[in-house]
Structures are given as structure tokens and as C-alpha cells.
Write a protein that holds these residues in place. Sequence first.
Motif, PDB file in Angstrom:
ATOM      1  N   GLY A 228      38.059 141.821  64.817  1.00 28.36           N
ATOM      2  CA  GLY A 228      38.179 142.503  63.718  1.00 28.36           C
ATOM      3  C   GLY A 228      37.713 144.158  63.737  1.00 28.36           C
ATOM      4  O   GLY A 228      37.753 144.810  62.802  1.00 28.36           O
ATOM      5  N   ILE A 229      37.715 144.568  64.862  1.00 35.10           N
ATOM      6  CA  ILE A 229      37.704 146.056  65.127  1.00 35.10           C
ATOM      7  C   ILE A 229      38.730 146.841  64.783  1.00 35.10           C
ATOM      8  O   ILE A 229      38.728 148.043  64.268  1.00 35.10           O
ATOM      9  CB  ILE A 229      37.023 146.139  66.701  1.00 35.10           C
ATOM     10  N   ARG A 230      39.984 146.220  64.920  1.00 37.56           N
ATOM     11  CA  ARG A 230      41.238 147.032  64.888  1.00 37.56           C
ATOM     12  C   ARG A 230      42.008 145.998  63.869  1.00 37.56           C
ATOM     13  O   ARG A 230      42.013 144.649  64.097  1.00 37.56           O
ATOM     14  CB  ARG A 230      42.037 147.298  66.106  1.00 37.56           C
ATOM     15  N   GLU A 231      42.980 146.647  62.960  1.00 40.41           N
ATOM     16  CA  GLU A 231      43.768 145.744  62.261  1.00 40.41           C
ATOM     17  C   GLU A 231      44.912 145.543  63.172  1.00 40.41           C
ATOM     18  O   GLU A 231      45.268 146.101  63.706  1.00 40.41           O
ATOM     19  CB  GLU A 231      44.209 146.924  61.102  1.00 40.41           C
ATOM     20  N   ILE A 232      45.312 143.991  63.100  1.00 41.05           N
ATOM     21  CA  ILE A 232      46.371 143.634  63.544  1.00 41.05           C
ATOM     22  C   ILE A 232      47.627 143.948  62.917  1.00 41.05           C
ATOM     23  O   ILE A 232      47.787 143.843  61.718  1.00 41.05           O
ATOM     24  CB  ILE A 232      46.217 142.034  63.758  1.00 41.05           C
ATOM     25  N   PRO A 233      48.743 144.721  63.831  1.00 41.71           N
ATOM     26  CA  PRO A 233      49.847 145.051  63.167  1.00 41.71           C
ATOM     27  C   PRO A 233      50.653 143.754  62.832  1.00 41.71           C
ATOM     28  O   PRO A 233      50.545 142.959  63.316  1.00 41.71           O
ATOM     29  CB  PRO A 233      50.424 145.940  64.217  1.00 41.71           C
ATOM     30  N   VAL A 234      51.508 144.096  61.585  1.00 46.68           N
ATOM     31  CA  VAL A 234      52.640 143.074  61.131  1.00 46.68           C
ATOM     32  C   VAL A 234      53.277 142.496  62.214  1.00 46.68           C
ATOM     33  O   VAL A 234      53.377 141.232  62.625  1.00 46.68           O
ATOM     34  CB  VAL A 234      53.327 143.476  60.073  1.00 46.68           C
ATOM     35  N   TRP A 235      53.758 143.227  63.131  1.00 45.59           N
ATOM     36  CA  TRP A 235      54.671 142.590  64.426  1.00 45.59           C
ATOM     37  C   TRP A 235      53.892 142.032  65.367  1.00 45.59           C
ATOM     38  O   TRP A 235      54.419 140.649  65.625  1.00 45.59           O
ATOM     39  CB  TRP A 235      55.218 143.818  65.288  1.00 45.59           C
ATOM     40  N   ALA A 236      52.830 141.929  65.493  1.00 41.71           N
ATOM     41  CA  ALA A 236      51.874 141.235  66.480  1.00 41.71           C
ATOM     42  C   ALA A 236      51.754 139.790  65.439  1.00 41.71           C
ATOM     43  O   ALA A 236      51.563 138.663  65.986  1.00 41.71           O
ATOM     44  CB  ALA A 236      50.677 141.923  66.743  1.00 41.71           C
ATOM     45  N   LEU A 237      51.249 139.944  64.497  1.00 43.39           N
ATOM     46  CA  LEU A 237      50.856 138.768  63.784  1.00 43.39           C
ATOM     47  C   LEU A 237      52.183 137.916  63.639  1.00 43.39           C
ATOM     48  O   LEU A 237      51.880 136.809  63.641  1.00 43.39           O
ATOM     49  CB  LEU A 237      50.473 139.297  62.179  1.00 43.39           C
ATOM     50  N   LEU A 238      53.360 138.376  63.426  1.00 42.32           N
ATOM     51  CA  LEU A 238      54.621 137.724  63.550  1.00 42.32           C
ATOM     52  C   LEU A 238      54.631 136.958  64.819  1.00 42.32           C
ATOM     53  O   LEU A 238      55.120 135.655  64.857  1.00 42.32           O
ATOM     54  CB  LEU A 238      55.763 138.525  62.888  1.00 42.32           C
ATOM     55  N   LYS A 239      54.586 137.818  65.700  1.00 42.65           N
ATOM     56  CA  LYS A 239      54.874 137.036  67.187  1.00 42.65           C
ATOM     57  C   LYS A 239      53.822 136.023  67.441  1.00 42.65           C
ATOM     58  O   LYS A 239      54.168 135.052  67.809  1.00 42.65           O
ATOM     59  CB  LYS A 239      54.507 138.065  68.205  1.00 42.65           C
ATOM     60  N   LEU A 240      52.555 136.081  66.948  1.00 46.25           N
ATOM     61  CA  LEU A 240      51.518 134.927  67.100  1.00 46.25           C
ATOM     62  C   LEU A 240      51.836 133.939  66.317  1.00 46.25           C
ATOM     63  O   LEU A 240      51.637 132.789  67.071  1.00 46.25           O
ATOM     64  CB  LEU A 240      50.185 135.738  66.945  1.00 46.25           C
ATOM     65  N   ALA A 241      52.229 134.143  65.189  1.00 44.39           N
ATOM     66  CA  ALA A 241      52.607 132.912  64.351  1.00 44.39           C
ATOM     67  C   ALA A 241      53.557 132.191  64.856  1.00 44.39           C
ATOM     68  O   ALA A 241      53.814 130.887  64.991  1.00 44.39           O
ATOM     69  CB  ALA A 241      52.913 133.459  62.811  1.00 44.39           C
ATOM     70  N   GLN A 242      54.750 132.719  65.471  1.00 44.32           N
ATOM     71  CA  GLN A 242      55.758 132.068  66.287  1.00 44.32           C
ATOM     72  C   GLN A 242      55.334 131.590  67.421  1.00 44.32           C
ATOM     73  O   GLN A 242      55.590 130.337  67.757  1.00 44.32           O
ATOM     74  CB  GLN A 242      56.876 133.289  66.644  1.00 44.32           C
TER      75      GLN A 242
END
Length: 72
Positions: A37-51
Motif C-alpha cells: 500500500g505504499i504505491r497505488e496500483i495502476p488500473v492496467w496492473a489490477l486488470l492483469k492480476l484479476a485475469q
Amino acid sequence: MYFRRLEDLRVDHDKTQIQIAEYLNLNREVYRRYEKGIREIPVWALLKLAQLYGTSTDYILGLTDNPSPPRA
């Protein structure tokens, strides 16, 4: 913002921070900062991790307790 499920999902899938960082084409330290939680996760990375984990972004973000991805 700290998303506990990032670490939980990684561990549940027997992955290391290095493996996930490589999957996202990032330095391990950058990924570690997302987990902590030190850095905000970017949307593109969040989407790839969900996938990768076969779950929804809402689950990763803690907006739902249902890990199943939504049906199309």
C-alpha cells in the motif's frame, strides 16, 4: 491504499513477488510497494492480476467477498 488480497492471492497461487513483478513487467520493489500500500496500483496492473488469478477487480479491491469473476 493497502489491499491485503494482493498478497493473499499471490501466496494462495504459490507465486513469489518476483514472479508477479515479471508478469507485470515491473521491478520487484515496485510490486512490493503495491502489496504494502505504499504505491497505488495502476488500473492496467489490477486488470492483469484479476485475469491472472481468475477473480474480479472488485474482489482484489475488497469491494466484494465473492472471488468469482462476474459472468458476461
